[in-house]
Design a protein around this motif. Structure first.
Motif, short mmCIF file in Angstrom:
data_model
loop_
_atom_site.label_atom_id
_atom_site.label_comp_id
_atom_site.label_asym_id
_atom_site.label_seq_id
_atom_site.Cartn_x
_atom_site.Cartn_y
_atom_site.Cartn_z
N ASN A 168 -95.83 42.44 57.95
CA ASN A 168 -96.03 43.15 58.94
C ASN A 168 -95.67 44.40 58.10
N GLY A 169 -94.31 44.93 57.05
CA GLY A 169 -93.80 45.83 56.17
C GLY A 169 -92.50 46.03 57.28
N ALA A 170 -92.63 45.08 58.01
CA ALA A 170 -91.20 45.56 59.38
C ALA A 170 -89.92 45.50 57.66
N LEU A 171 -89.06 45.88 57.63
CA LEU A 171 -87.32 45.41 57.06
C LEU A 171 -86.78 44.19 57.50
N GLN A 172 -86.78 43.28 56.24
CA GLN A 172 -85.91 42.29 56.73
C GLN A 172 -84.95 42.17 55.93
N GLU A 173 -84.31 42.65 54.74
CA GLU A 173 -83.18 42.62 54.37
C GLU A 173 -83.45 44.60 53.34
N LEU A 174 -81.68 45.00 53.32
CA LEU A 174 -81.67 45.90 52.93
C LEU A 174 -80.68 45.60 51.65
N LYS A 175 -80.33 45.56 51.01
CA LYS A 175 -79.19 45.57 49.31
C LYS A 175 -78.96 47.07 48.65
N LEU A 176 -77.56 47.46 49.24
CA LEU A 176 -77.67 48.50 48.38
C LEU A 176 -76.63 48.03 47.30
N SER A 177 -76.71 48.85 45.88
CA SER A 177 -75.15 48.73 44.75
C SER A 177 -74.15 49.79 45.24
N ALA A 178 -73.14 49.97 44.10
CA ALA A 178 -72.46 51.43 44.64
C ALA A 178 -72.76 52.34 44.05
N GLY A 179 -74.55 52.52 42.96
CA GLY A 179 -74.75 53.73 42.51
C GLY A 179 -74.78 54.55 43.84
N ILE A 180 -75.07 54.25 45.44
CA ILE A 180 -75.74 55.25 46.28
C ILE A 180 -74.93 56.50 46.07
N ALA A 181 -73.18 56.25 46.09
CA ALA A 181 -72.42 57.13 45.98
C ALA A 181 -72.63 58.41 45.50
N LYS A 182 -73.46 57.96 44.50
CA LYS A 182 -74.32 59.26 43.41
C LYS A 182 -75.01 60.55 43.79
N LEU A 183 -75.84 59.39 45.05
CA LEU A 183 -77.07 60.52 45.99
C LEU A 183 -76.71 60.78 46.85
N THR A 184 -77.56 62.05 46.64
CA THR A 184 -77.29 62.70 48.09
C THR A 184 -78.30 62.42 49.36
N PRO A 185 -78.46 62.73 50.26
CA PRO A 185 -78.12 61.71 51.41
C PRO A 185 -79.73 62.35 51.62
N THR A 197 -87.38 46.44 44.38
CA THR A 197 -85.89 47.22 43.81
C THR A 197 -86.21 48.16 43.10
N SER A 198 -85.41 49.16 43.54
CA SER A 198 -85.75 50.19 42.92
C SER A 198 -85.36 50.65 41.36
N SER A 199 -86.14 51.68 41.01
CA SER A 199 -86.32 51.56 39.34
C SER A 199 -84.52 52.13 38.67
N ASP A 200 -83.69 52.18 39.61
CA ASP A 200 -82.50 52.76 39.02
C ASP A 200 -81.80 51.33 39.67
N GLY A 201 -82.09 50.22 40.17
CA GLY A 201 -82.03 49.66 40.56
C GLY A 201 -80.91 49.46 41.83
N VAL A 202 -80.63 50.68 42.64
CA VAL A 202 -79.95 50.98 43.91
C VAL A 202 -80.23 50.84 44.95
N VAL A 203 -81.17 50.19 44.88
CA VAL A 203 -81.77 50.46 46.84
C VAL A 203 -82.92 48.97 45.92
N THR A 204 -82.38 47.51 47.14
CA THR A 204 -82.87 46.18 47.01
C THR A 204 -84.05 45.84 48.67
N VAL A 205 -85.20 45.79 48.49
CA VAL A 205 -85.63 45.73 49.91
C VAL A 205 -86.04 44.33 49.81
N VAL A 206 -85.99 43.70 51.04
CA VAL A 206 -86.95 42.91 51.84
C VAL A 206 -88.46 43.22 52.75
N VAL A 207 -89.61 42.89 53.11
CA VAL A 207 -90.15 43.58 54.40
C VAL A 207 -90.92 42.16 54.72
N ASP A 208 -91.39 42.24 55.99
CA ASP A 208 -91.95 40.74 56.16
C ASP A 208 -93.75 41.48 56.17
#
Length: 99
Positions: free
Chosen positions: A47-64, A34-45
């Motif tokens: 091999n490093g392949a992304l299995q899960e991506l969870k985003l909080s509402a905090g992404i609205a405050k980020l630039t692309p 989980t990112s230090s700000d709690g905005v992004v949580t991921v799970v990889v297998d």
């Protein structure tokens, strides 16, 4: 059969079973981060392949660009964790095989 052949067959069977166990363990490896700000949580297998991506509402405050960097950095840390776990499994297997 001779005792030597029986022993060899038993050792080979144990090695095969341990190899199957290793394959199962490697397939079950997951890295979660989980990112230090709690905005992004991921799970990889393992091999490093992304299995899960969870985003909080905090992404609205980020630039692309900030969002992209946060996701990539978080996935990278999760993959590093998964690769370390795989490495530990292989090292344990190798130590056991050397005995």
């Amino acid at each position: 059969m001779s005792k030597a052949m029986d022993d060899l067959e038993a050792r080979a069977q144990r090695s095969l079973e341990r190899l199957r166990d290793l394959a199962d363990e490697m397939g079950a490896v997951r890295g979660r981060e989980t990112s230090s700000d709690g905005v992004v949580t991921v799970v990889v297998d393992g091999n490093g392949a992304l299995q899960e991506l969870k985003l909080s509402a905090g992404i609205a405050k980020l630039t692309p660009a900030e969002f992209e960097r946060l996701v990539v950095d978080t996935v990278s840390r999760a993959a590093h964790r998964a690769f370390a776990e795989r490495g530990d499994l292989v090292a344990a297997f190798n130590e056991e095989a050397a005995e």
